[in-house]
Design an enzyme around this catalytic site. Structure first.
Site, mmCIF file in Angstrom:
data_model
loop_
_atom_site.group_PDB
_atom_site.id
_atom_site.type_symbol
_atom_site.label_atom_id
_atom_site.label_comp_id
_atom_site.label_asym_id
_atom_site.label_seq_id
_atom_site.Cartn_x
_atom_site.Cartn_y
_atom_site.Cartn_z
ATOM 1 N N GLU A 171 66.677 11.095 -1.023
ATOM 2 C CA GLU A 171 67.678 11.619 -1.973
ATOM 3 C C GLU A 171 67.863 13.134 -1.931
ATOM 4 O OE1 GLU A 171 66.340 10.053 -5.728
ATOM 5 O OE2 GLU A 171 66.794 7.992 -5.159
ATOM 6 N N GLU A 278 65.970 -0.878 -0.889
ATOM 7 C CA GLU A 278 65.635 -1.059 -2.317
ATOM 8 C C GLU A 278 66.648 -1.993 -2.973
ATOM 9 O OE1 GLU A 278 64.966 2.700 -4.341
ATOM 10 O OE2 GLU A 278 64.216 3.643 -2.521
#
Ligand code: GLA
Length: 372
Positions: A171, A278
């Site tokens: 991220e 995920e």
């Protein structure tokens, strides 16, 4: 005579019924018994496509944990939901805490499962000491990079040959338009250099490991293009990046099939592997207003169930279409008994994002995913 005729007619009907059922099952790719097969799991149905993984806590692997057998039956790859994150595995400058990560690594080894390492560099779940001098002031770029190198070298070396793929940087790209990098302490102190250094040091510690950049909203065209540009820049400089992780925190309303395909095509045009790292499918739209909700508004209604089935069907159809490019699909959490989405983005709103229900039973969506 009439009786034996009726008998024959009944036999004929039964035979016809069986034949129809067999033909129907054959045209779906799986026999009827296959679809209820308790000895086969997702990993077996997808053995010709990609490993199927799940994010776990060490407690799920206890002999007495109800999740344990499900995990063994369904999955052939594990990710630590939390215990390998920087703040947990390296809570103080001169102290690493390996025990919980070791439980997952050893369990995977005993059961022939792969392990994805998650994650080496992130702006969350990193202990505050990383960015501070002993007097509380912010560290210099030089010191932060040397701490990063030490962290990566220790963790990757310990699990060398056991972790086959690492989410090296998580991220780093900003969500807002026009802004490239997230304003994290990493970026503020080091600039973008920390990203390439992280990949270089991870590669030095384990040259065999596959190294991934991992992020969410990777199908949103504006963010996708920023991620693409960053990855292209790294590859042009010869930085060892091997893949992109699409986190896959999706919902019944997004991404669209086109957004997903476009993203996979774009990233893989760089020669990168793509993994879904995920995966979960929220039964709510991300922007659904829950401010005035009443008890029961968060039930798993037939409509939500149906929309989730459609989304899961689409996702796995696309994953199969990109066989060879998609090299792993990992679910984030085991079952609807517990998901991080029960508290995000709305606190205490029950969600049902996975393929197993709150009693660890296969949901209808499960059967759609294996029915191809
Ligand atoms: C991000 C992280 C994961 C996890 C989820 C939410 O996607 O990469 O490690 O923390 O958020 O649970």
């Amino acid at each position: 005579m009439r009786d034996s005729k009726r008998h024959r007619a009944t036999h004929l009907k039964v035979a016809l019924f069986c034949l129809t059922a067999m033909l129907q099952a054959a045209s779906c790719g799986q026999g009827i018994n296959e679809l209820n097969n308790e000895s086969k799991g997702l990993k077996d149905y997808y053995q010709n496509y990609f490993p199927v993984g799940v994010a776990v806590a060490p407690s799920h692997l206890n002999p007495s944990a109800p999740e344990r057998n499900l995990i063994i039956r369904e999955f052939n790859s594990l990710t630590a939901e939390n215990v390998m994150k920087p703040g947990l595995i390296h809570p103080e400058e001169n102290r690493y805490f390996w025990d919980n990560a070791d439980i997952i690594i050893n369990f995977a080894g005993e059961h022939g499962m792969k392990v994805r390492g998650h994650t080496l560099v992130w702006h969350q779940q990193t202990a505050p000491w990383m960015f501070r001098n002993s007097d509380g002031t912010e560290v210099s770029k030089e010191l932060l990079l040397s701490r990063l190198k030490e962290h990566i070298t220790q963790v990757v070396t310990r699990y060398k040959g056991k972790v086959y793929a690492w989410d090296v940087v998580n991220e780093a790209i900003d969500d807002s338009e026009g802004k490239m990098y997230r304003e994290s302490p990493w970026y503020r102190i080091c600039g973008e250099e920390y990203i390439e250094k992280a990949f270089i040091w991870a590669h030095e510690a384990d040259p065999q490991a596959l190294l991934f950049y991992n992020d969410y909203n990777t199908e949103n065209p504006a963010k996708r293009d920023k991620i693409y540009n960053m990855l292209k820049g790294l590859l042009d400089k010869g930085i060892p990046v091997h893949g992109i992780g699409l986190q896959g925190h999706w919902s019944v309303s997004s991404p669209s099939e086109k957004e997903l395909r476009d993203a996979i095509e774009k990233y893989s045009s760089l020669g990168l592997q793509v993994q879904i790292t995920e995966l979960d499918v929220s039964v709510y739209g991300w922007n659904e207003d829950f401010s005035k909700r009443k008890p029961g508004d968060d039930a798993f209604t037939a409509e939500r169930e149906q929309r989730q089935i459609e989304q899961y069907k689409m996702l796995f159809r696309v994953f199969r279409d990109y066989k060879g490019i998609i090299t792993g699909v990992t679910f984030w959490n085991v079952s609807d008994k517990h998901s991080w989405l029960d508290n995000f983005p709305v606190r205490n709103r029950k969600n049902y994002p996975l393929l197993f229900d709150q009693n660890l039973q296969r949901k209808k969506a499960y059967y759609e995913v294996i029915n191809f």
